[in-house]
Scaffold this motif. Structure first.
Motif, short mmCIF file in Angstrom:
data_model
loop_
_atom_site.label_atom_id
_atom_site.label_comp_id
_atom_site.label_asym_id
_atom_site.label_seq_id
_atom_site.Cartn_x
_atom_site.Cartn_y
_atom_site.Cartn_z
N PRO A 7 0.81 -1.22 0.00
CA PRO A 7 0.00 0.00 0.00
C PRO A 7 0.85 1.28 0.00
CG PRO A 7 -0.83 -1.54 1.64
CD PRO A 7 0.42 -2.14 1.08
N ASN A 8 0.40 2.25 -0.78
CA ASN A 8 1.00 3.59 -0.81
C ASN A 8 2.47 3.61 -1.18
OD1 ASN A 8 -1.39 5.18 -0.07
ND2 ASN A 8 -1.28 3.98 1.83
N ASP B 91 -11.73 3.19 12.33
CA ASP B 91 -11.03 3.82 11.20
C ASP B 91 -11.17 3.04 9.90
OD1 ASP B 91 -10.15 5.86 12.72
OD2 ASP B 91 -8.04 5.27 12.76
N THR B 92 -11.06 3.78 8.79
CA THR B 92 -10.90 3.15 7.49
C THR B 92 -9.48 3.46 7.03
OG1 THR B 92 -13.23 3.37 6.90
CG2 THR B 92 -11.69 3.14 5.08
N ARG B 93 -8.79 2.47 6.45
CA ARG B 93 -7.43 2.69 5.95
C ARG B 93 -7.49 2.95 4.45
NH1 ARG B 93 -4.14 -2.10 6.63
NH2 ARG B 93 -2.31 -0.84 7.12
N ILE B 94 -6.64 3.87 3.99
CA ILE B 94 -6.69 4.26 2.59
C ILE B 94 -5.37 3.94 1.89
CG2 ILE B 94 -7.03 6.18 0.97
CD1 ILE B 94 -9.54 5.66 2.58
N ARG C 16 7.17 5.68 0.69
CA ARG C 16 5.92 5.70 1.44
C ARG C 16 5.93 6.72 2.58
NH1 ARG C 16 3.38 0.16 2.46
NH2 ARG C 16 5.18 -0.21 3.76
N LEU D 204 3.13 9.65 3.09
CA LEU D 204 2.25 9.71 4.26
C LEU D 204 2.59 10.85 5.21
CD1 LEU D 204 2.04 5.89 5.22
CD2 LEU D 204 0.39 7.21 3.89
N LYS E 104 -3.49 11.44 10.24
CA LYS E 104 -3.53 10.17 10.94
C LYS E 104 -3.07 9.08 9.97
CE LYS E 104 -6.58 7.89 14.24
NZ LYS E 104 -7.97 7.55 14.55
N ASP F 159 -0.90 4.85 9.69
CA ASP F 159 -0.18 3.77 10.36
C ASP F 159 1.04 3.47 9.51
OD1 ASP F 159 -1.08 2.12 8.24
OD2 ASP F 159 -2.86 1.50 9.36
N GLU G 3 1.45 1.68 6.96
CA GLU G 3 1.22 1.51 5.52
C GLU G 3 0.24 2.49 4.91
OE1 GLU G 3 -0.25 -2.54 5.50
OE2 GLU G 3 1.69 -3.24 4.74
N CYS G 4 -0.73 2.90 5.71
CA CYS G 4 -1.90 3.59 5.13
C CYS G 4 -2.24 4.90 5.82
CB CYS G 4 -3.13 2.69 5.22
SG CYS G 4 -3.08 1.30 4.10
N TYR G 5 -3.00 5.71 5.08
CA TYR G 5 -3.68 6.85 5.67
C TYR G 5 -4.83 6.27 6.49
CZ TYR G 5 -1.46 9.20 1.67
OH TYR G 5 -0.57 9.66 0.74
N ARG G 6 -5.14 6.91 7.60
CA ARG G 6 -6.31 6.46 8.37
C ARG G 6 -7.32 7.60 8.39
NH1 ARG G 6 -4.69 1.63 11.34
NH2 ARG G 6 -6.83 1.53 12.08
N VAL G 7 -8.56 7.24 8.12
CA VAL G 7 -9.63 8.25 8.10
C VAL G 7 -10.79 7.72 8.93
CG1 VAL G 7 -8.97 9.11 5.82
CG2 VAL G 7 -10.71 7.33 6.02
#
Ligand SMILES: [Zn+2]
Lengths: 490, 96
Positions: free
Chosen positions: A35-36, A145-148, B73, B77, B82, B84, B86-90
């Protein structure tokens, strides 16, 4: 049901175009990366970054639109479609609004099982836009939370919008199958539904034959259709549901707005989806970061003349050239271009198109399905299979024995001659065959009498006896010779 | 055409701007003047003017389909309120 009704379906297909890099930046489009790790200032919407159109994405879109018989306007531009969603980092999607790159095309669909007559499904438009990112559910933490993941953000998509021209779940399925096949033959997309390379939304309502004329129910857009099977099931469900709701409430298209529902395959139902707030107001305007594209007529013609032979054209050519049925040509073309090429080689080398078609659509496909292998993994070359077909066509070997030979060829990866000698199959010498028949006719006066009395099927008993004397005796030959002998008898 | 307070309320909702009463009044007045200024163009005859999709006379600007560098990455980010590893948190997306 007291009133009859027609199902009315239009489909929106989003297909991911096969480019190495994204539509407006040079990040990779590869599926399944961590991811990302495939993002840059352009695709995550950093201020001051500038998108530049991917030439290959435009070319693939153009190719598809031309294959779909679309008009290609000389002038096209891109617009910003504004909405807020966490997987859309810019706050707008770059899409096409009033001047799409193509419009007013059609795709002809036909059903080899003849459940409906061949018809043209209109293509309202096909336009080029960018994909959004992915929302991941955080099951591990079970938090709110949702991860993007924004790797997919900016991947080129062609949105192909059909007219509401489909009248049954079957027509919808055939349209999708034919469209997907065309995209695969064009080589513009891998159409992998599991990876989201091909996504379908369906617009559906029903026209009820009411007491005083036709009544149309409110249109429903069904989302979350992850396979063609889901599309069929969801449409059938929606038709029934809309009828029931109409009976209960009397709501029609005139007094109720379009709704969005999601298909729940496990439950076998559609459920209302929460609308994106104010979603109707996208406030499209031309994207000032991108310049328009002008496509001269000559370029359109150049792409058109460079198109590969498309599935519909291949089907009718196979039928004409090899005298095969439309059912068989459909089966062959559905398997893809390498399969078509394999069939044509077997047909040409064996000199018998019909038999070649029987062998590839039945025996060869059976092996591919049973062993879950692709044609590339199939052990026999086209010349090897052609050789066997030729032996069958020339009456050198009869069909049930030929199938044994075929299975041996596949299992032991050897050609027909080697398989036949291993199985002890040899062509029976014609004088030997004649002798066997003479003996059989002499030894079976009852059967001879029956045949003479007009009971031709009585000859069947002799075929079995011949097989016992020599397992390689060709039953068709035995039948022919015995009938001749009996006819000559007083 | 004059801009109403309701127009400004709608636009601020679409733009995710939370405006107070006083701000709404100011914006209605200021945006109204901008729209009014642009509206002067309506006085001109544009019968013989081709519509434009872009302020520049440029067209067909393409890049080749070749891979370029993406951001590490951490850098991608970096600005997220917010995140973690690996990812954006929303906040949870409704309706999914
Ligand atoms: Zn990028």
């Amino acid at each position: 049901m007291p009133h009859s009704y027609d199902l009315i379906v239009g489909l929106e297909v989003h297909v991911q175009l096969q480019t190495k890099s994204k539509l407006f930046c040079r990040c990779s489009t590869k599926f399944g990366g961590p991811p990302n790790t495939q993002t840059c200032p352009v695709c995550i919407g950093m201020p001051g970054s500038l998108p530049v159109m991917n030439r290959e994405a435009f070319r693939l879109g153009l190719k598809t639109a031309i294959a779909l018989n679309c008009e290609i306007p000389q002038f096209t531009k891109w617009d910003r479609k504004q909405y807020y969603y966490p997987d859309l980092p810019k706050g707008y999607q770059i899409s096409q609004y009033d001047l799409p790159m193509s419009q007013n095309g059609w795709l002809e669909i036909s059903d080899p099982k003849k459940e409906f007559a061949a018809k043209r499904i209109g293509i309202i438009r096909a336009h080029l836009e960018e994909d959004a990112g992915k929302s991941l559910h955080d099951e591990e933490h079970g938090k709110a939370d949702t991860r993007i993941d924004l790797n997919r953000t900016g991947t080129p998509l062609l949105e192909i919008v059909s007219a509401p021209d489909m009248r049954s779940t079957k027509e919808a399925r055939v349209y999708l199958t034919q469209l997907r096949l065309m995209l695969l033959y064009l080589g513009v997309s891998d159409c992998n539904m599991q990876e989201g390379s091909l996504r379908v939304d369906a617009n559906v309502n029903i026209h009820i034959q009411g007491p005083s004329g036709k009544i149309a129910t409110p249109i429903v857009e069904v989302k979350n259709l992850n396979s063609f099977r889901h599309v069929e099931r969801a449409l059938a469900y929606e038709a029934k549901r809309q009828y029931d709701v109409w009976e209960e409430t009397g709501r029609t298209i005139k007094d109720y707005p379009k709704q969005t529902r999601g298909w729940d395959d496990a439950a076998g139902t559609t459920l209302p989806q929460r609308e994106k707030e104010e979603s109707a107001d996208y406030r499209y305007f031309p994207d000032p970061d991108l310049v328009p594209v002008i496509t001269p007529k000559a370029e359109v013609e150049e792409v058109r003349s460079g198109l590969v032979e498309l599935p519909a054209a291949i089907r009718s050519r196979l039928e004409k050239t090899y005298g095969i049925s439309d059912y068989d040509s459909d089966v062959i073309v559905l398997q893809g271009l390498p399969f078509v090429a394999y069939f044509e080689e077997v047909a040409k080398l064996s000199g018998d198109g019909k038999k070649a078609s029987n062998w590839v659509t039945q025996e060869l496909l059976r092996i591919l399905n049973d062993q879950s292998i692709t044609l590339e993994q199939f052990p026999l070359t086209a010349p090897q299979l052609a050789n066997l077909v030729k032996l069958v066509a020339g009456g050198e070997i009869e069909i049930t024995r030929a199938k044994e030979v075929f299975n041996d060829m596949v299992a032991n990866r050897r050609d027909a001659a080697a398989a036949m000698s291993a199985l002890g199959i040899a062509k029976v010498d014609s004088s030997e065959l004649e002798n066997i028949c003479k003996e059989l006719v002499a030894a079976n006066p009852k059967i001879v009498a029956d045949v003479k009395a007009g009971k031709q099927q009585a000859i069947g008993a002799l075929l079995g006896q011949a097989k016992k004397r020599n397992p390689n005796a060709n039953p068709n030959e035995v039948r022919r010779i015995c009938l001749e002998l009996i006819a000559k008898m007083p | 055409m004059s801009l109403t307070r309701a127009d400004v309320e709608k636009v601020s909702l679409l733009g995710r701007l939370r405006l107070g009463d006083a701000e709404l009044d100011t914006m209605t007045e200021q945006m109204g003047r901008i729209v009014g200024y642009i509206e002067q163009l309506g006085e001109l005859s544009t019968d013989n003017v081709q519509p434009m999709a872009h302020a520049q006379e440029m067209h067909n600007v393409f890049a080749d389909d070749a891979l370029g560098a993406s951001l590490p990455r951490d850098a991608a980010l970096a600005n997220a309120p917010k995140k973690d590893a690996e990812c954006y948190r929303v906040p949870a997306v409704l309706g999914e």
